[in-house]
Design a protein around this motif. Sequence first.
Motif, short mmCIF file in Angstrom:
data_model
loop_
_atom_site.label_atom_id
_atom_site.label_comp_id
_atom_site.label_asym_id
_atom_site.label_seq_id
_atom_site.Cartn_x
_atom_site.Cartn_y
_atom_site.Cartn_z
N ALA A 53 61.35 38.19 29.43
CA ALA A 53 62.23 37.29 28.66
C ALA A 53 61.46 36.14 28.02
N THR A 54 60.34 35.76 28.60
CA THR A 54 59.56 34.64 28.08
C THR A 54 58.33 35.10 27.30
N GLY A 55 58.25 36.40 27.03
CA GLY A 55 57.11 36.92 26.26
C GLY A 55 55.81 36.95 27.04
N LYS A 56 55.91 36.91 28.37
CA LYS A 56 54.72 36.96 29.22
C LYS A 56 54.53 38.37 29.76
N ARG A 57 53.40 38.58 30.40
CA ARG A 57 53.11 39.84 31.06
C ARG A 57 53.16 39.65 32.57
N CYS A 58 53.36 40.75 33.29
CA CYS A 58 53.47 40.69 34.75
C CYS A 58 52.59 41.77 35.36
N PHE A 59 51.79 41.40 36.36
CA PHE A 59 51.02 42.35 37.14
C PHE A 59 51.73 42.56 38.47
N TYR A 60 51.90 43.83 38.84
CA TYR A 60 52.51 44.16 40.13
C TYR A 60 51.47 44.86 40.98
N THR A 61 51.03 44.22 42.06
CA THR A 61 49.98 44.79 42.90
C THR A 61 50.56 45.25 44.23
N THR A 62 50.01 46.35 44.73
CA THR A 62 50.42 46.90 46.03
C THR A 62 49.17 47.25 46.83
N LEU A 67 52.07 53.48 47.00
CA LEU A 67 53.07 52.46 46.68
C LEU A 67 53.05 52.12 45.19
N SER A 68 51.84 52.03 44.63
CA SER A 68 51.73 51.75 43.19
C SER A 68 52.37 52.87 42.39
N ASN A 69 52.14 54.10 42.79
CA ASN A 69 52.72 55.25 42.12
C ASN A 69 54.24 55.20 42.17
N GLN A 70 54.75 54.85 43.34
CA GLN A 70 56.19 54.75 43.53
C GLN A 70 56.78 53.65 42.65
N LYS A 71 56.10 52.50 42.63
CA LYS A 71 56.59 51.38 41.83
C LYS A 71 56.52 51.69 40.34
N LEU A 72 55.47 52.35 39.90
CA LEU A 72 55.34 52.75 38.50
C LEU A 72 56.51 53.65 38.10
N LEU A 87 46.60 50.68 36.25
CA LEU A 87 45.16 50.50 36.42
C LEU A 87 44.77 50.96 37.82
N THR A 88 43.81 51.88 37.88
CA THR A 88 43.21 52.24 39.15
C THR A 88 41.71 52.07 38.98
N GLY A 89 40.97 52.41 40.01
CA GLY A 89 39.52 52.24 39.93
C GLY A 89 38.90 53.06 38.83
N ASP A 90 39.52 54.18 38.45
CA ASP A 90 38.91 55.04 37.45
C ASP A 90 39.90 55.47 36.36
N LEU A 91 41.07 54.88 36.32
CA LEU A 91 42.07 55.27 35.35
C LEU A 91 42.71 54.04 34.73
N SER A 92 42.78 54.04 33.41
CA SER A 92 43.39 52.92 32.70
C SER A 92 44.39 53.48 31.69
N ILE A 93 45.67 53.21 31.91
CA ILE A 93 46.72 53.68 31.02
C ILE A 93 47.50 52.47 30.52
N ASN A 94 47.48 52.27 29.21
CA ASN A 94 48.27 51.20 28.59
C ASN A 94 48.04 49.87 29.29
N ARG A 95 46.77 49.50 29.45
CA ARG A 95 46.41 48.32 30.24
C ARG A 95 46.93 47.02 29.65
N ASP A 96 47.29 47.00 28.35
CA ASP A 96 47.81 45.78 27.73
C ASP A 96 49.33 45.73 27.72
N ALA A 97 49.96 46.62 28.49
CA ALA A 97 51.42 46.68 28.54
C ALA A 97 51.99 45.40 29.15
N PRO A 98 53.27 45.12 28.90
CA PRO A 98 53.90 43.92 29.49
C PRO A 98 53.94 43.97 31.02
N VAL A 101 50.96 47.98 36.72
CA VAL A 101 50.95 48.23 38.16
C VAL A 101 49.53 48.59 38.58
N MET A 102 49.11 48.08 39.73
CA MET A 102 47.74 48.32 40.20
C MET A 102 47.67 48.06 41.70
#
Length: 772
Positions: A53-62, A67-72, A87-98, A101-102
């Motif tokens: 709502a405020t135009g910010k981004r959010c990182f959700y860490t587990t 758990l990250s897979n479930q949350k994604l 984001l994982t240690g060897d995978l980056s998908i849409n890393r600039d998304a709002p 999950v990591m």
Amino acid sequence: MAIIASDLFDFKLDDFQLEAIEHLEQGLSVVVCAPTGSGKTVVAEYAVELALATGKRCFYTTPLKALSNQKLYDFQKRYGEDKLGLLTGDLSINRDAPIVVMTTEVFRNMLYGTMFGDVKRSLHNVGFVILDECHYMNDTARGTVWEESIIYSPKDIQIVALSATIANSDELTNWINETHGPTKLVLSDHRPVPLRFYYYGDRQLYPLLNPGGGLNPSLKNRFSARRCFQHKGKARPSIAALGANPSDVLSILSARNMLPAIYFLFSRRGCEESMRKARGIPLLSQQEQTELAFEIEGFTKANPNLNNHPHLPYLFEGMSVHHAGMLPSWKAMVEKLFQKGLLKVIFATETLAAGINMPARTTVISSISKRDDAGQRALNASEFLQMSGRAGRRGMDEVGYVVVAHHPFESVEDAAKLATARANALVSRFTPSYGMVLNLLERHSQPEAKDLIERSFGQFIINEQLTALYEQKMLWERELTELSHPLCPGELGDLPLYAKRLEAIKVKHKQLKQTEKGLKGQAGMQAKNELHKEISLMLDEAYGMPCHGCPVQKPCSKQSDRIKQLERRIKESNRRIEQETNKYWHTFEVLANILRLMGYLDGDKPTALGKLAIGIRGTNELFLSEVAVSGILEDLKPAQLAAMLTCLITEGSSRQQENQRLKISHTVESAFYDIQIIARKLHHMQRDFEVDISIDLSPQLAYLTERWAEGADWDEMRMIASGDEGDVVRSLRRTLDLCRQFIRAPGMPDALVKLCMDAEMLLARDEVKEDF
């Protein structure tokens, strides 16, 4: 910008959720401590909405990839794939998304690449970071990651720390408030689904507690522990062998409509044994059996290697096991079937209590003790709470049930104490490492690095504990100042010196008596005369001192003794304060000295070798880097290299058969012995510096890696592996991760990079290739 919470959630929010939301809207960080299943994630979901709502981004860490897979998956259903990144240690998908999950490790590693206080591309426009399962700070091996994540997070980011109940939540909040920025604690002990505790014994189910919360008095005599039992040097019989029969327990639970259940045991073997004993109990209706068969058929078509899984017959009966040794694809199927309500009992180790969304109506705790590295020990309160917290499904159950099974060598009184105990306190696991030293000195000056190190939760706790000592030391110093004024009515004397003179005179008198007894004649007379003269001179000197005959001699003597005592105590306090307040920094400096000697630091800045080591993560980054640049690996073929990398990530374990090392190819074995020389050299250096950072090196699983890299299918791997399939997959995935780190590390020899790229292609397939 406030959001109307009722527009987001189709249920009435609890007071603690509303309180946390209010703090977030005020721009504060929050620590939310509440029981498992109480709805803490609502606060996290609101933070996500507030960020959008405020135009910010959010990182959700587990803490876990699962758990990250479930949350994604949950977020994708709500917001769509375009708004989600991974984001994982060897995978980056849409890393600039709002919303990204990591795992918490990925977030920590990202912070190492970000200048302190300077938000670069990876943290661009991030307004919130959610640290789910923050009580993982207590984890011995990984807890330091949570501390580092909080210490290094830019201060303009709001932290949302979600934790199960802990005893020192105020201490955690005060630390985050001091280290990161304004933070509020939100506490709740409310469970939407209350728990009822039962005790199983003599094939019956009894209430464990009385209405007042104490032990049900009728159980005390019936189920007291036989404490006189002696094992006479033999290993203690397993819980599965001596404890309740799971078939009997489940029959009662089924009859009382208390399924589905998670049946907790503390060994993989115990899970397997219990599942075998429970087979044959009718758990599923006809409709559930049909639906279950349909779901299993779909899973096995997608994963053909599961068709021959030995646990498949149990699965059709509505039961399975869940532990770290399971094949990941099998574990994923078990979790999804349980979530769909098609499995009625899961025999699980306590890893299932670590956050996976698999609540049940009932949890059965097979024992209130477990074996660890130090031997058999009682469960602590937090362990018991984590397991019992899985009982009761919000929106499905009015009450959750916790059943503690009787064991002949455990006390029902202790079971009742655990059921009513408060959670344990968080402790610090902050541990400086070679990687931490290099990362901090790469981006910060030494004073800045010291400041960051001294912000740890561990140092915060130490400083809190030292507060009483500081206050006592100040009182002693004030008293010492007051005692510095002498009591002498006239000329200042030196009472300690006067006392020494008197003591010396006593000694001379003893010599005189001995001389009078022992020496005769002229020689004896001469010796006595000389001693008399000495004593006379000493007496004249003592009598001439201001302290002789002084009326305040006794009070002055007491004052002098007290001054000595105070000086000794203040000195000891200063020593302890100096030692404790520099505990972590001292370790940091010792590691830095080793890195300088090894050529990884030039002064306080990483050299080319140091920058290579920065790109490697492991138990001992210095050892891994030394191996990488030694040239030993460059003479190997890709499959042999993969086997050797497995040696570098494997710690010797009794789970694996030692004879597997005999199957390693001669080339790999030769390289292993060469690398052992490097390991011994570093071990000796660490010992000289009193550093205890383990050096993982074991050939136990190398043969399996070599066969997999050579093209073996999973059926062959299952045949030749002596351990659990899940352990093999985990080893292969860790090998693949190290392989990718070597590829990305700056300054890695080109020949080794090429070999690692070839090895990566051989390893990343089928079960080993993660879908996340």
